[in-house]
Design a protein around this motif. Structure first.
Motif, mmCIF file in Angstrom:
data_model
loop_
_atom_site.group_PDB
_atom_site.id
_atom_site.type_symbol
_atom_site.label_atom_id
_atom_site.label_comp_id
_atom_site.label_asym_id
_atom_site.label_seq_id
_atom_site.Cartn_x
_atom_site.Cartn_y
_atom_site.Cartn_z
ATOM 1 N N LYS A 31 26.204 55.238 50.084
ATOM 2 C CA LYS A 31 26.508 54.616 51.369
ATOM 3 C C LYS A 31 25.717 53.320 51.496
ATOM 4 C CE LYS A 31 27.538 59.064 53.507
ATOM 5 N NZ LYS A 31 27.509 59.761 52.203
ATOM 6 N N GLY A 102 37.530 55.555 54.948
ATOM 7 C CA GLY A 102 36.143 55.854 54.626
ATOM 8 C C GLY A 102 35.961 57.174 53.912
ATOM 9 N N THR A 224 34.198 52.496 58.361
ATOM 10 C CA THR A 224 33.763 52.423 56.966
ATOM 11 C C THR A 224 34.980 52.365 56.046
ATOM 12 O OG1 THR A 224 33.661 54.844 56.784
ATOM 13 C CG2 THR A 224 31.618 53.683 57.371
ATOM 14 N N GLY A 300 30.087 49.934 55.083
ATOM 15 C CA GLY A 300 30.438 49.640 56.461
ATOM 16 C C GLY A 300 31.298 48.387 56.531
#
Length: 304
Positions: A31, A102, A224, A300
């Motif tokens: 991430k 995401g 995301t 993001g």
């Protein structure tokens, strides 16, 4: 009243299951925060417009990568200095999955290079270099040096043959295209070798081609996007055992880069060519060629 309570309970269960599904799919994915791209990146197979060394590195796949976006485009780049990994990408192709939710759904992807484009696989897949007739048997260090040079020559030939890509899951442009031809989605891809013998892969993907809307704004702040870099390993020659290449896979961002031309023979950090460690001449230089990998990253969406 009971119907309302029952309906609320069902809704909570559904939302809980969705949340669990997202967490499960993102498990193992790196991430990273979104990065706003102030100036559009020129997609030309060069790292000149990117911050170097690349901020993220997958030691298992031997790939460095970076992602950024402006209001209209998502920019993606991949880099490797390992000659066998370069051959794997050029021969077996690189698939870059992009999931606007995401999660890690493999629906939308860029396939570049296309594996069938490079048909003249002339390298020796046992890790040895091709000796000329009557050429004396070289020592182990010289053999490694010659093998590295030969692999780099094969990489350059393969780059010249990487002239097509295909798209899947995008909005109205899911076909195969010549690299330099325009497509209705506005997607642009390039691949090339830089001055440090690093293979650079780049793509510009307009949000209109895959996202919920054509332009990013402040309402997208908490969203995301999941991206995956997938490589397909070549078939290992019959009778060849798996070997471990010493010095690879260390922690701390150690990046193997096999280079010639003032760099000597060694393992470089991040492709800079200035720092080197002892190279094991008995290691199989082709080992990473046979390994299929998937590198998932959840980034993001950057807003301004």
């Amino acid at each position: 009243m009971m119907k309302k309570v029952f309906g609320t309970a069902i809704l909570l269960v559904v939302l809980s299951l969705i949340s669990v599904d997202v967490v499960a799919k993102n498990k193992g994915a790196k991430k990273v925060p979104g990065v706003w791209q102030e100036q559009p990146i020129i997609i030309d197979g060069s790292s000149a417009d990117w911050k170097t060394p690349y901020p993220y590195y997958d030691e298992d796949a031997m790939l460095g990568y970076s992602v950024s976006n402006d209001s209209e485009n998502l920019y993606i780049t991949v880099q490797t200095g390992d000659a066998a990994t370069q051959l794997k990408i050029l021969e077996g192709g690189l698939t870059v999955w992009v999931d606007k939710t995401g999660k890690q759904d493999e629906v939308t992807a860029i396939n570049f290079p296309i594996p069938a484009n490079y048909k003249n696989r002339q390298h020796a897949k046992d890790g040895s270099y091709s000796r000329e007739e009557n050429e004396p048997d070289p020592g182990p260090q010289e053999a490694v040096q010659k093998r590295i040079i030969e692999m780099q020559q094969n990489v350059k030939k393969a780059i010249a043959a990487a002239d097509e890509y295909s798209l899947q899951g995008f909005k109205g442009c899911n076909l195969q295209f010549p690299v330099k031809a325009e497509n209705s989605c506005g997607i642009v891809v390039r691949i090339d070798m830089d001055q440090d013998n690093e293979l650079i892969w780049e793509a510009k993907v307009p949000f209109k081609a895959f996202y919920f809307k054509s332009k990013i704004d402040r309402t997208d702040k908490n969203r995301t996007i999941a991206i995956c870099f997938e490589t397909t390993g070549s078939k290992r020659p019959d009778g060849q055992a798996t070997r471990t290449v010493r010095g690879r896979g260390r922690s701390g961002g150690f990046r193997p880069s096999i280079g010639i031309g003032g760099m000597g023979m060694g393992m470089q950090f991040g492709g800079s060519g200035n720092q080197s460690a002892a190279y094991d001449p008995n290691a199989n230089l082709m080992e990473s060629l046979y390994k299929s990998t998937k590198t998932w990253v959840v980034t993001g969406v950057a807003v301004k």
